[in-house]
Enzyme design. Structure first.
Site, PDB file in Angstrom:
ATOM      1  N   LYS A 145      10.965  -6.179  -4.420  1.00 56.33           N
ATOM      2  CA  LYS A 145      10.682  -7.110  -3.322  1.00 56.33           C
ATOM      3  C   LYS A 145      10.456  -8.512  -3.866  1.00 56.33           C
ATOM      4  CE  LYS A 145       8.871  -3.430  -0.464  1.00 56.33           C
ATOM      5  NZ  LYS A 145       7.740  -2.639   0.029  1.00 56.33           N
ATOM      6  N   GLN A 184       1.396  -3.012  -0.055  1.00 58.22           N
ATOM      7  CA  GLN A 184       2.248  -1.884  -0.456  1.00 58.22           C
ATOM      8  C   GLN A 184       1.526  -0.562  -0.194  1.00 58.22           C
ATOM      9  OE1 GLN A 184       5.489  -2.092  -1.518  1.00 58.22           O
ATOM     10  NE2 GLN A 184       5.531   0.133  -1.466  1.00 58.22           N
ATOM     11  N   ASP A 186       5.653  -6.736   7.557  1.00 59.71           N
ATOM     12  CA  ASP A 186       5.999  -5.310   7.585  1.00 59.71           C
ATOM     13  C   ASP A 186       6.004  -4.798   9.027  1.00 59.71           C
ATOM     14  OD1 ASP A 186       6.841  -3.669   5.595  1.00 59.71           O
ATOM     15  OD2 ASP A 186       4.855  -3.074   4.889  1.00 59.71           O
TER      16      ASP A 186
END
Ligand code: NAP
Length: 286
Positions: free
Chosen positions: A54, A98, A121
């Site tokens: 990422k 994460q 997200d």
């Protein structure tokens, strides 16, 4: 094999190139390059790989890498303080915690501290609510990536019978809502569904996100259907998905492989969300 193989690697590359042009355009219009704050807690090797990718791809797209790493034994209050700092920092356009975090942490409570505008997200209740109501907001990356793949391959969705296997907050539920917003007739299956193959055989488009290797075989697919495999499982022979690729490819009209299907799209959509978030925060339109 009769099915057309949907090339997620190529589509993801095109999305990332579009994002990179968007970042350059934002800066040229007097804005600031978007900043992505990935937050990794602990040393889980799979999570480290995901976060590294990422970060690398965000930098490739011209973004600022504002990564933060916390030790695996960090307490909830310290992790919460970090999220609050990132939330208040104008250089941070997007925050990505994460998952999974170490078990002693309450990741839902940490996600709840991320402002909806920086929730790249798409996992806060605010963004989930906006999606449920069909209003603009940041969408979860994996289902958004599936939708982009279907669009790039011009798979008709309006009025189509779509079956989504899985009802997780991360994938299945938002996937079903995104498809509903595109006027598909959506059926959602889960672990209590009676006769899964029978329900799946109705589908013009079948999206499988159950987390069970090889759950969907050729008997569960209508000839000519489009099959999207979200599952990822690491085995001795490499990665595989929730769909029996070889058997289903004999029946389906199009299919995503694992790897090289949905996987690369997730990061591409994260970058697209980060650019969208930065544009909104800076008041500079596309
Ligand atoms: P999850 O939270 O474990 O949810 C799995 C869902 O599948 C649940 O709703 C469960 O039903 C349902 N299910 C389980 N067994 C089933 C069965 N036998 N028949 C029908 N439905 C069944 O998993 P997730 O986070 O959604 O992820 C799903 C898969 O996608 C995993 O393999 C994950 O690694 C992968 N994934 C890939 C990406 C990517 O970037 N490609 C991103 C995220 C996830 P219940 O609700 O009844 O328990």
């Amino acid at each position: 094999m009769t099915a057309r193989v949907i090339d997620g690697t190529a589509v993801a590359r095109r999305v990332r190139e579009r994002v990179a042009r968007g970042v350059a355009g934002l800066v040229a219009a007097g804005g600031v390059a978007p900043g992505l704050a990935t937050v990794l807690v602990g040393e889980d090797p799979a999570s480290e790989v995901y976060v590294r990718n990422k970060r690398r791809l965000s930098v490739e797209a011209g973004m600022q890498d504002l990564h933060r790493h916390l030790p695996g034994d960090v307490d909830q209050a310290t992790a919460a303080t970090l999220v609050d700092e990132l939330a208040a920092d104008p250089a941070v356009s997007g925050i990505l915690l994460q998952l999974p975090t170490p078990r002693h942490l309450d990741s839902d409570a940490l996600i709840a501290r991320i402002p909806a505008a920086k929730d790249v997200d798409g996992l806060t209740t605010a963004n989930a609510g906006l999606l449920a109501q069909g209003r603009p907001g940041l969408r979860p990356c994996t289902p958004a990536g599936v939708l982009t793949l279907l669009d790039e391959y011009e798979v008709p969705l309006q009025g189509a019978e779509v079956v989504v296997v899985g009802r997780s907050v991360l994938v299945g539920k938002p996937m079903a809502q995104l498809l509903l917003a595109r006027h598909a007739t959506v059926t959602i299956c889960h672990s209590r569904t009676r006769d899964l193959p029978e329900v799946c055989r109705r589908a013009d488009v079948l999206v499988v996100a159950a987390g069970i290797p090889g759950l969907v075989g050729g008997d569960a697919v209508k000839p000519g259907a489009t099959v999207v495999d979200v599952g990822i499982h690491r085995g001795e022979d490499g990665l595989r998905g929730d769909v029996e690729f070889d058997a289903v490819a004999e029946v389906a009209g199009a299919i995503t492989p694992v790897p090289g299907g949905v996987g690369p799209m997730t990061i591409a959509m994260l970058l697209a969300n980060t650019l969208t978030a930065a544009r909104v925060q800076q008041g500079i339109a596309d």
